[in-house]
Design a protein around this motif. Structure first.
Motif, mmCIF file in Angstrom:
data_model
loop_
_atom_site.group_PDB
_atom_site.id
_atom_site.type_symbol
_atom_site.label_atom_id
_atom_site.label_comp_id
_atom_site.label_asym_id
_atom_site.label_seq_id
_atom_site.Cartn_x
_atom_site.Cartn_y
_atom_site.Cartn_z
ATOM 1 N N GLU A 15 0.836 -1.210 0.000
ATOM 2 C CA GLU A 15 0.000 0.000 0.000
ATOM 3 C C GLU A 15 0.865 1.251 0.000
ATOM 4 O OE1 GLU A 15 -2.837 0.046 3.192
ATOM 5 O OE2 GLU A 15 -3.489 -2.004 2.755
ATOM 6 N N LEU A 18 2.704 1.691 -3.463
ATOM 7 C CA LEU A 18 1.804 2.178 -4.511
ATOM 8 C C LEU A 18 1.446 3.639 -4.279
ATOM 9 C CD1 LEU A 18 -0.545 -0.937 -4.790
ATOM 10 C CD2 LEU A 18 1.223 -0.249 -6.427
ATOM 11 N N ASP A 71 -0.967 -7.056 -3.992
ATOM 12 C CA ASP A 71 -1.498 -6.407 -2.799
ATOM 13 C C ASP A 71 -2.151 -7.439 -1.879
ATOM 14 O OD1 ASP A 71 -4.131 -6.841 -3.745
ATOM 15 O OD2 ASP A 71 -4.349 -4.796 -4.505
ATOM 16 N N LEU A 75 -4.437 -8.872 -5.776
ATOM 17 C CA LEU A 75 -4.407 -8.220 -7.088
ATOM 18 C C LEU A 75 -2.964 -7.899 -7.461
ATOM 19 C CD1 LEU A 75 -7.443 -5.841 -6.580
ATOM 20 C CD2 LEU A 75 -7.388 -8.025 -7.818
ATOM 21 N N TRP A 77 -0.088 -5.755 -9.570
ATOM 22 C CA TRP A 77 0.196 -4.407 -10.055
ATOM 23 C C TRP A 77 1.497 -4.425 -10.840
ATOM 24 C CZ3 TRP A 77 -2.801 -0.062 -8.627
ATOM 25 C CH2 TRP A 77 -3.823 -0.338 -7.722
ATOM 26 N N TRP A 106 3.920 3.117 -11.013
ATOM 27 C CA TRP A 106 2.944 2.035 -11.006
ATOM 28 C C TRP A 106 1.770 2.420 -11.887
ATOM 29 C CZ3 TRP A 106 4.495 -2.342 -8.964
ATOM 30 C CH2 TRP A 106 5.468 -2.317 -7.966
ATOM 31 N N ALA A 108 -2.113 2.852 -12.757
ATOM 32 C CA ALA A 108 -3.125 3.431 -11.870
ATOM 33 C C ALA A 108 -4.071 2.399 -11.266
ATOM 34 C CB ALA A 108 -3.928 4.479 -12.628
ATOM 35 N N ALA A 109 -4.115 1.218 -11.835
ATOM 36 C CA ALA A 109 -5.027 0.181 -11.354
ATOM 37 C C ALA A 109 -4.337 -1.173 -11.486
ATOM 38 C CB ALA A 109 -6.317 0.189 -12.177
ATOM 39 N N PRO A 110 -4.798 -2.153 -10.703
ATOM 40 C CA PRO A 110 -4.222 -3.495 -10.855
ATOM 41 C C PRO A 110 -4.574 -4.082 -12.212
ATOM 42 C CG PRO A 110 -6.095 -3.562 -9.366
ATOM 43 C CD PRO A 110 -5.850 -2.113 -9.692
ATOM 44 N N PRO A 112 -6.106 -6.747 -14.619
ATOM 45 C CA PRO A 112 -7.165 -7.764 -14.515
ATOM 46 C C PRO A 112 -6.533 -9.165 -14.507
ATOM 47 C CG PRO A 112 -7.755 -6.112 -16.146
ATOM 48 C CD PRO A 112 -6.318 -5.839 -15.755
#
Length: 146
Positions: A15, A18, A71, A75, A77, A106, A108-110, A112
């Motif tokens: 956390e 990121l 994370d 998920l 990243w 990084w 912006a989102a994990p 899929p």
């Protein structure tokens, strides 16, 4: 970016990484090192040769190297290293044992789950705590495509 210290929970280090844009490894030192050479010597003395070698490989990775983390929700990243090693002596860094860090951009989102390269999934499935090389000829291209 999981600490090798079992007293440190897994999730907060990722956390933090990121949130502030870093990638890192653990190895808390009694005092911030004045140089990377001092850090290697101090990590070797405090945590052993294996951790010192891991830190050396981490610091030597080229800018632009792609990195993956997971994370606490599982998920994955994707990030890219973009700067040199430094020792983060902030109390928040010490609390999660993420003190040897490098700047990292990084996404912006994990990613899929169905898009994560199979070699990345296999590496995380094997376990381990931090800084492992993914030995697969296609993983870099598949990661870059993401």
């Amino acid at each position: 970016m999981r600490s090798r210290d079992d007293r440190v929970p897994d999730g907060p280090a990722v956390e933090r990484a990121l949130a502030i844009g870093v990638c890192g490894v653990g190895g808390i030192l009694d005092a911030p090192p004045a140089s990377f050479a001092d850090a290697l010597a101090a990590v070797d003395a405090a945590h052993g040769e294996r951790m010192a070698r891991r830190l050396e490989r981490f610091a030597a990775a080229p800018d632009g190297a792609l990195v993956w983390t997971r994370d606490d929700e599982g998920l994955l990243w994707l990030g890219m290293l973009n700067g040199p090693w430094r020792y983060d002596a902030a109390p928040a860094a010490r609390d999660v044992d993420l003190v040897h860090v490098r700047p990292c951009r990084w996404l912006a989102a994990p990613i899929p789950p169905g898009d994560v390269p199979s070699a990345v999934r296999a590496t995380f499935a094997r376990g381990g705590r931090n800084w492992q090389r993914i030995n697969d000829a296609d993983v870099a291209e598949e990661s870059i495509a993401l």
